[in-house]
Motif scaffolding. Structure first.
Motif, PDB file in Angstrom:
ATOM      1  N   ALA A 118       0.778  -1.108   0.079  1.00 44.10           N
ATOM      2  CA  ALA A 118      -0.049   0.141   0.023  1.00 44.10           C
ATOM      3  C   ALA A 118       0.889   1.268   0.087  1.00 44.10           C
ATOM      4  CB  ALA A 118      -1.004  -0.230   1.193  1.00 44.10           C
ATOM      5  N   VAL A 119       1.954   1.271   0.684  1.00 44.75           N
ATOM      6  CA  VAL A 119       2.812   2.475   0.929  1.00 44.75           C
ATOM      7  C   VAL A 119       3.730   2.614  -0.690  1.00 44.75           C
ATOM      8  CG1 VAL A 119       4.847   3.314   1.773  1.00 44.75           C
ATOM      9  CG2 VAL A 119       3.209   2.281   3.533  1.00 44.75           C
ATOM     10  N   MET A 120       4.028   1.480  -0.985  1.00 43.51           N
ATOM     11  CA  MET A 120       4.545   1.458  -2.407  1.00 43.51           C
ATOM     12  C   MET A 120       3.724   1.995  -3.365  1.00 43.51           C
ATOM     13  SD  MET A 120       6.783  -1.611  -4.329  1.00 43.51           S
ATOM     14  CE  MET A 120       4.930  -2.323  -4.753  1.00 43.51           C
ATOM     15  N   LEU A 121       2.648   1.779  -3.612  1.00 48.35           N
ATOM     16  CA  LEU A 121       1.720   2.047  -4.595  1.00 48.35           C
ATOM     17  C   LEU A 121       0.958   3.270  -4.284  1.00 48.35           C
ATOM     18  CD1 LEU A 121       0.152  -1.444  -5.467  1.00 48.35           C
ATOM     19  CD2 LEU A 121       2.103  -0.497  -6.706  1.00 48.35           C
ATOM     20  N   ARG A 122       1.020   3.645  -2.943  1.00 47.31           N
ATOM     21  CA  ARG A 122       0.310   5.156  -2.495  1.00 47.31           C
ATOM     22  C   ARG A 122      -1.236   4.846  -2.689  1.00 47.31           C
ATOM     23  NH1 ARG A 122       2.946   8.083   0.406  1.00 47.31           N
ATOM     24  NH2 ARG A 122       1.218   9.984  -0.126  1.00 47.31           N
ATOM     25  N   ARG A 123      -1.593   3.735  -2.034  1.00 47.25           N
ATOM     26  CA  ARG A 123      -2.877   3.540  -1.956  1.00 47.25           C
ATOM     27  C   ARG A 123      -3.580   3.348  -0.733  1.00 47.25           C
ATOM     28  NH1 ARG A 123      -4.186  -1.386  -6.604  1.00 47.25           N
ATOM     29  NH2 ARG A 123      -3.255  -0.302  -8.190  1.00 47.25           N
ATOM     30  N   PRO A 124      -4.780   3.609  -0.253  1.00 52.24           N
ATOM     31  CA  PRO A 124      -5.426   3.210   0.938  1.00 52.24           C
ATOM     32  C   PRO A 124      -5.356   1.513   1.249  1.00 52.24           C
ATOM     33  CG  PRO A 124      -6.795   4.613  -0.473  1.00 52.24           C
ATOM     34  CD  PRO A 124      -5.750   4.022  -0.930  1.00 52.24           C
ATOM     35  N   LEU A 125      -5.565   1.356   2.527  1.00 52.04           N
ATOM     36  CA  LEU A 125      -5.476   0.033   2.973  1.00 52.04           C
ATOM     37  C   LEU A 125      -6.786  -0.287   3.730  1.00 52.04           C
ATOM     38  CD1 LEU A 125      -2.598  -2.402   3.996  1.00 52.04           C
ATOM     39  CD2 LEU A 125      -4.743  -2.294   5.513  1.00 52.04           C
ATOM     40  N   VAL A 126      -7.402  -1.309   3.424  1.00 51.35           N
ATOM     41  CA  VAL A 126      -8.754  -1.893   4.336  1.00 51.35           C
ATOM     42  C   VAL A 126      -8.313  -3.082   4.934  1.00 51.35           C
ATOM     43  CG1 VAL A 126     -11.202  -2.380   3.969  1.00 51.35           C
ATOM     44  CG2 VAL A 126      -9.893  -0.634   2.662  1.00 51.35           C
ATOM     45  N   LEU A 127      -8.625  -3.396   6.012  1.00 52.15           N
ATOM     46  CA  LEU A 127      -8.259  -4.659   6.670  1.00 52.15           C
ATOM     47  C   LEU A 127      -9.295  -5.282   7.367  1.00 52.15           C
ATOM     48  CD1 LEU A 127      -4.922  -5.643   8.653  1.00 52.15           C
ATOM     49  CD2 LEU A 127      -7.561  -6.166   9.744  1.00 52.15           C
ATOM     50  N   PHE A 128      -9.890  -6.589   7.015  1.00 51.40           N
ATOM     51  CA  PHE A 128     -10.841  -7.271   7.344  1.00 51.40           C
ATOM     52  C   PHE A 128     -10.302  -8.277   8.497  1.00 51.40           C
ATOM     53  CE2 PHE A 128     -12.417  -5.822   3.487  1.00 51.40           C
ATOM     54  CZ  PHE A 128     -13.565  -5.448   3.432  1.00 51.40           C
ATOM     55  N   SER A 129     -10.555  -7.944   9.758  1.00 49.33           N
ATOM     56  CA  SER A 129     -10.082  -8.888  10.692  1.00 49.33           C
ATOM     57  C   SER A 129     -10.969  -9.961  11.277  1.00 49.33           C
ATOM     58  CB  SER A 129      -9.682  -8.005  12.169  1.00 49.33           C
ATOM     59  OG  SER A 129     -11.131  -7.254  12.414  1.00 49.33           O
ATOM     60  N   ALA A 130     -10.718 -11.099  11.466  1.00 50.90           N
ATOM     61  CA  ALA A 130     -11.117 -12.329  11.821  1.00 50.90           C
ATOM     62  C   ALA A 130     -10.331 -13.331  12.623  1.00 50.90           C
ATOM     63  CB  ALA A 130     -12.110 -12.936  10.843  1.00 50.90           C
ATOM     64  N   SER A 131     -10.072 -13.327  13.915  1.00 53.08           N
ATOM     65  CA  SER A 131      -8.934 -13.834  14.539  1.00 53.08           C
ATOM     66  C   SER A 131      -9.556 -14.374  15.947  1.00 53.08           C
ATOM     67  CB  SER A 131      -8.004 -13.217  14.711  1.00 53.08           C
ATOM     68  OG  SER A 131      -6.867 -14.014  15.179  1.00 53.08           O
ATOM     69  N   GLY A 132      -8.961 -15.576  16.267  1.00 54.87           N
ATOM     70  CA  GLY A 132      -9.106 -15.756  17.725  1.00 54.87           C
ATOM     71  C   GLY A 132      -7.825 -15.273  18.653  1.00 54.87           C
ATOM     72  N   GLY A 133      -7.062 -14.772  18.058  1.00 62.10           N
ATOM     73  CA  GLY A 133      -5.722 -14.094  18.515  1.00 62.10           C
ATOM     74  C   GLY A 133      -4.384 -14.728  18.029  1.00 62.10           C
ATOM     75  N   ALA A 134      -3.207 -14.522  19.008  1.00 62.08           N
ATOM     76  CA  ALA A 134      -2.217 -15.052  18.631  1.00 62.08           C
ATOM     77  C   ALA A 134      -1.928 -16.694  18.336  1.00 62.08           C
ATOM     78  CB  ALA A 134      -0.950 -14.672  19.662  1.00 62.08           C
ATOM     79  N   ARG A 135      -1.135 -17.254  17.804  1.00 64.67           N
ATOM     80  CA  ARG A 135      -1.085 -18.768  17.597  1.00 64.67           C
ATOM     81  C   ARG A 135      -0.378 -19.353  18.536  1.00 64.67           C
ATOM     82  NH1 ARG A 135      -0.159 -20.470  11.308  1.00 64.67           N
ATOM     83  NH2 ARG A 135      -2.233 -19.178  11.144  1.00 64.67           N
ATOM     84  N   MET A 136      -0.772 -20.169  19.557  1.00 60.36           N
ATOM     85  CA  MET A 136       0.071 -20.569  20.611  1.00 60.36           C
ATOM     86  C   MET A 136       1.251 -21.611  19.936  1.00 60.36           C
ATOM     87  SD  MET A 136      -2.204 -23.394  22.491  1.00 60.36           S
ATOM     88  CE  MET A 136      -2.320 -25.134  21.453  1.00 60.36           C
ATOM     89  N   GLN A 137       1.015 -21.998  18.876  1.00 56.28           N
ATOM     90  CA  GLN A 137       1.943 -23.068  18.410  1.00 56.28           C
ATOM     91  C   GLN A 137       3.269 -22.452  18.240  1.00 56.28           C
ATOM     92  OE1 GLN A 137      -0.968 -22.996  17.536  1.00 56.28           O
ATOM     93  NE2 GLN A 137      -2.042 -25.134  17.631  1.00 56.28           N
ATOM     94  N   GLU A 138       3.260 -21.118  18.131  1.00 54.64           N
ATOM     95  CA  GLU A 138       4.651 -20.416  17.760  1.00 54.64           C
ATOM     96  C   GLU A 138       5.032 -19.341  18.783  1.00 54.64           C
ATOM     97  OE1 GLU A 138       4.335 -18.369  13.903  1.00 54.64           O
ATOM     98  OE2 GLU A 138       3.357 -20.068  12.887  1.00 54.64           O
ATOM     99  N   GLY A 139       4.313 -19.767  20.165  1.00 60.67           N
ATOM    100  CA  GLY A 139       4.890 -18.685  21.045  1.00 60.67           C
ATOM    101  C   GLY A 139       5.092 -17.284  20.980  1.00 60.67           C
ATOM    102  N   ILE A 140       6.276 -17.020  21.460  1.00 61.32           N
ATOM    103  CA  ILE A 140       6.855 -15.656  21.581  1.00 61.32           C
ATOM    104  C   ILE A 140       6.964 -15.128  20.423  1.00 61.32           C
ATOM    105  CG2 ILE A 140       9.292 -16.247  21.643  1.00 61.32           C
ATOM    106  CD1 ILE A 140       7.574 -13.432  23.427  1.00 61.32           C
ATOM    107  N   LEU A 141       7.256 -16.129  19.478  1.00 66.08           N
ATOM    108  CA  LEU A 141       7.338 -15.673  17.947  1.00 66.08           C
ATOM    109  C   LEU A 141       5.983 -14.966  17.208  1.00 66.08           C
ATOM    110  CD1 LEU A 141       9.599 -18.388  16.390  1.00 66.08           C
ATOM    111  CD2 LEU A 141      10.393 -16.439  17.255  1.00 66.08           C
TER     112      LEU A 141
END
Length: 306
Positions: A151-174
């Motif tokens: 978006a920054v490179m193309l100078r375009r607005p960004l729209v984000l659709f969120s749908a999540s239960g949170g951070a992935r426990m299998q990857e811990g601190i990463l």
């Protein structure tokens, strides 16, 4: 093996010319129990016509409904280490990834794409809850960051659709590191003077809510979406109080100032396009005026005599 079910019934059906009916032709409305034909539901963007209940949809379907003529170009996601912690619970993490890739038809939980809405070029980032609950790991974090960089490179607005239960426990601190990294990506987009709109869908919880999902210029929520950091039960046990009805749902959060508006999926595209055109200085497309109601007449009315 059930001999009657697996052999006799198919044989009889083939002789009589019967066809097995698919089991998913009708879908039950979770709110009213009404049965809705799945083709009608798909044409209505998976919104129940009678109750307005918003069903979950895949990331690819959301992009198809959102972009003009359903046309978009996917941004290639960066490659990351598959299983950096060699994690295993009931099964190996690499096996879970394989299962979800087959089920969801995508490499990880995030898709980024370029396209237009009402002629305005944008970048869209979509989280797909089908893939491990839309959880945020290294691959998802890199995909989100790549979307912001594009978006920054193309100078375009960004729209984000969120749908999540949170951070992935299998990857811990990463996984938790992605919260900070995506926040930096949001800052870079804003430093470039580009609009950032977040559409909160059901559910948006955990670390995703604590980072990029609540850093937009405008926050729009789909009706009835569950939005929050900790679960309601955890909060009740902590404060030892009963939470109000509808707590953490879109409508409650709008009333209390946490989201800016609640918009149906059917009006999402035109609403986002109107907002973005205001941000970038274009004249928004005006909605067609509603037709004036015809004057009511009765049988006793007479025309004036000239």
């Amino acid at each position: 093996m059930n001999w009657i079910t697996n052999y006799v019934r198919p044989k009889i059906n083939s002789i009589l010319g019967r066809r097995e009916m698919p089991e998913n032709l009708w879908i039950k409305d979770p709110e009213t129990g009404e049965m809705v034909f799945h083709k009608d539901l798909e044409e209505n963007q998976w919104v129940i016509p009678s109750s307005g209940h918003h069903m979950k949809i895949s990331g690819k379907e959301r992009l198809k409904f959102f972009f003009d003529d359903g046309a978009y170009e996917l941004i290639e996601n960066p490659k990351v280490a598959t299983d950096p912690l060699k994690f295993r619970d009931e099964k190996r993490y690499v096996d879970r990834l394989k299962e979800n890739r087959t089920k969801a038809g995508m490499e990880d939980a995030v898709l980024s794409a370029t396209g237009t809405i009402e002629g305005l070029p944008i970048v869209a980032v979509v989280q797909d809850f089908t893939f491990m609950g839309g959880s945020l790991g290294m691959a998802a974090g890199e995909a989100i960051i790549k979307g912001f960089e594009t978006a920054v490179m193309l100078r375009r607005p960004l729209v984000l659709f969120s749908a999540s239960g949170g951070a992935r426990m299998q990857e811990g601190i990463l996984s938790l590191m992605q919260l900070a990294r995506t926040t930096v990506a949001v800052d870079r987009l804003k430093e470039a003077g580009l609009p950032y709109i977040v559409v909160l869908t059901n559910p948006t919880t955990g670390g995703v809510t604590a980072s990029y999902a609540m850093l937009g210029d405008v926050h729009i929520a789909e009706p009835g979406a569950l939005i929050g950091f900790a679960g309601a039960r955890v909060i009740e046990q902590t404060i030892r109080e009963k939470l109000p009805e509808g707590f953490q749902r879109s409508e409650y959060l709008m009333e209390h100032g946490m989201v800016d508006m609640v918009v149906s999926r059917l009006q999402m595209k035109e609403t986002v396009a109107r907002l973005l055109k205001i941000f970038v200085g274009e004249k928004p497309t005006e909605a067609a005026p509603a037709p004036m109601p015809a004057p009511e007449t009765t049988a006793t009315e007479t025309l004036p005599v000239s």
